[in-house]
Design a protein around this motif. Structure first.
Motif, PDB file in Angstrom:
ATOM      1  N   GLY A   1       0.814  -1.213   0.000  1.00  0.00           N
ATOM      2  CA  GLY A   1       0.000   0.000   0.000  1.00  0.00           C
ATOM      3  C   GLY A   1       0.844   1.259   0.000  1.00  0.00           C
ATOM      4  N   ALA A   2       1.909   1.269   0.803  1.00  0.00           N
ATOM      5  CA  ALA A   2       2.755   2.460   0.896  1.00  0.00           C
ATOM      6  C   ALA A   2       3.551   2.688  -0.385  1.00  0.00           C
ATOM      7  CB  ALA A   2       3.705   2.319   2.087  1.00  0.00           C
ATOM      8  N   VAL A   3       4.109   1.613  -0.952  1.00  0.00           N
ATOM      9  CA  VAL A   3       4.980   1.754  -2.115  1.00  0.00           C
ATOM     10  C   VAL A   3       4.171   1.956  -3.395  1.00  0.00           C
ATOM     11  CG1 VAL A   3       6.701   0.568  -3.547  1.00  0.00           C
ATOM     12  CG2 VAL A   3       6.832   0.429  -1.046  1.00  0.00           C
ATOM     13  N   HIS A   4       3.107   1.177  -3.566  1.00  0.00           N
ATOM     14  CA  HIS A   4       2.367   1.218  -4.830  1.00  0.00           C
ATOM     15  C   HIS A   4       1.337   2.349  -4.853  1.00  0.00           C
ATOM     16  CE1 HIS A   4       0.556  -0.158  -8.515  1.00  0.00           C
ATOM     17  NE2 HIS A   4      -0.629  -0.247  -7.934  1.00  0.00           N
ATOM     18  N   ARG A   5       0.485   2.401  -3.845  1.00  0.00           N
ATOM     19  CA  ARG A   5      -0.593   3.399  -3.884  1.00  0.00           C
ATOM     20  C   ARG A   5      -0.114   4.781  -3.464  1.00  0.00           C
ATOM     21  NH1 ARG A   5      -4.343   2.971  -0.465  1.00  0.00           N
ATOM     22  NH2 ARG A   5      -3.652   1.189   0.775  1.00  0.00           N
TER      23      ARG A   5
END
Length: 378
Positions: free
Chosen positions: A319-323
């Motif tokens: 979630g942190a890296v992609h979104r």
């Protein structure tokens, strides 16, 4: 207590030191990476929240193959059967118990606390279990008691614990011999089939007909490792493979259905199960003795903590890296795996390396009391 003398319990015979099968460590990590691929890109559910959409949209082609990653669990169970038989040979029941508890619990307790704390943080939107359920999870009894699990993967540990208990009662407690091991494999194979036929929930929970063939097959392969000409051991392996592939297909195959995340081919399921047995067999026969690199030992050490934390904490990283940062999915995936391996290294270095020897020594260095007068324990 009056008239009592403290006497240290004898340690009993120590198992002979055997060369480490480093290829088995590498296979452990490979199985863990298979499971991670399944959890990150081979199914729908909460991982879709992490990606923002279904993994089918993130990995249009690869997701179909990631869906087979769940079979890494069956490979784990074959390895576990091999390793538990090897490590239990020559050990006293107390030493066997200490080795299992000290191996499983320190990293498990740390993972429970870590996931509980992270999921309770305001920026993390994933559902956390209640404080009472989180505390019960520390016992590894959450599954039979019907309590919410902190770690999604802990259902496999419950299967492992039942295997350890069965092996301890039937083999380690009376003393490990080849005859007892063979008898254990034969009786468990037949009893598991009868439990499946009976439909009795208690018997199926105790005897695990869907997973027993993999543990038993691993035990048979350890007997092959001891004597490659042991025809009985090879018979155990073949019967276990035949029943194991059946259960894997029965549990994981379904007719083609567009409403399902993916369609697993029965042929591919059988092929992966066969490959798992074949690779452990090749290691047992010494065909991978050339794979003696030290980094494989490190890989084996990282596998268990990685397996514990990769699913739920991996969602947070995705979630942190992609979104949040907008990193493409095919770059996010290896970054997430790398982050979880780094966390596994920290858990191994600062939790397992310190707590495991301490816990093992605490469980094996207790004292017993021999009464000289009343005969009562203090």
């Amino acid at each position: 207590m009056e008239g009592a003398v403290l006497v240290k319990e004898p340690a009993g015979p120590r198992p002979a030191r055997v060369p480490r099968l480093r290829a088995l460590d590498g296979l452990r990590l490979l199985a863990a990476l298979m499971v991670a691929a399944y959890h990150y890109g081979g199914r729908d559910g909460e991982v879709s929240t992490a990606w923002g959409t279904s993994p089918r949209l993130q990995f249009p082609t690869a997701s179909e193959w990631f869906a087979y990653g769940c079979l890494g669990v069956q490979v784990f169970f074959v390895i576990s059967g091999f390793v538990i038989c090897m490590s239990g040979w020559g050990r006293t029941p107390r030493a066997y118990l200490a080795s299992r508890v000290s191996r499983l619990m320190p990293a498990y307790w740390a993972a429970i606390v870590l996931v509980t704390v992270v999921f309770a943080l305001p920026p993390v939107v994933y559902r956390a279990v209640s404080p009472s359920d989180a505390l019960l999870n520390l016992t590894l009894l959450q599954q039979p008691l019907g309590v919410d699990r902190v770690l999604g993967v802990c259902w496999t540990l419950w299967a492992e614990v039942r295997f350890y208990a069965l092996f301890a009662v039937a083999v380690v407690l009376p003393g490990v011999t080849r005859h007892r091991v063979v008898l254990f494999c034969a009786v468990w194979t037949l009893a598991a089939a009868m439990a499946q036929a009976s439909g009795e929930p208690f018997l199926k929970t105790l005897l695990m007909p869907e997973y027993a063939p993999f543990f038993i097959g691993g035990i048979g392969l350890y007997l092959v490792h001891r004597d490659r000409r042991d025809a009985t051991a090879w018979g155990i392996v073949v019967v276990s493979w035949l029943t194991g592939q059946h259960h894997a297909v029965a549990d994981l195959w379904h007719a083609p259905d567009p409403d399902f995340f993916s369609y697993r081919s029965a042929g591919v399921i059988v092929l992966i199960v066969t490959a798992g047995f074949a690779l452990v067999a090749a290691i047992a026969l010494g065909w991978f003795s050339w794979a003696n690199w030290r980094w494989l030992t490190v890989a084996g050490a990282l596998t268990y903590p990685f397996y514990l934390v990769h699913e739920h904490l991996g969602w947070v990283v995705i979630g942190a890296v992609h979104r949040t940062l907008g990193v493409p999915a095919y770059a996010t995936l290896p970054l997430t795996v790398t982050a979880m391996l780094a966390l596994a290294w920290l858990l191994n270095r600062f939790v397992e390396d310190r707590a495991t020897p301490w816990l093992r020594n605490a469980l094996t260095s207790g004292a017993r009391v021999r009464g000289t007068g009343t005969g009562q324990a203090p």
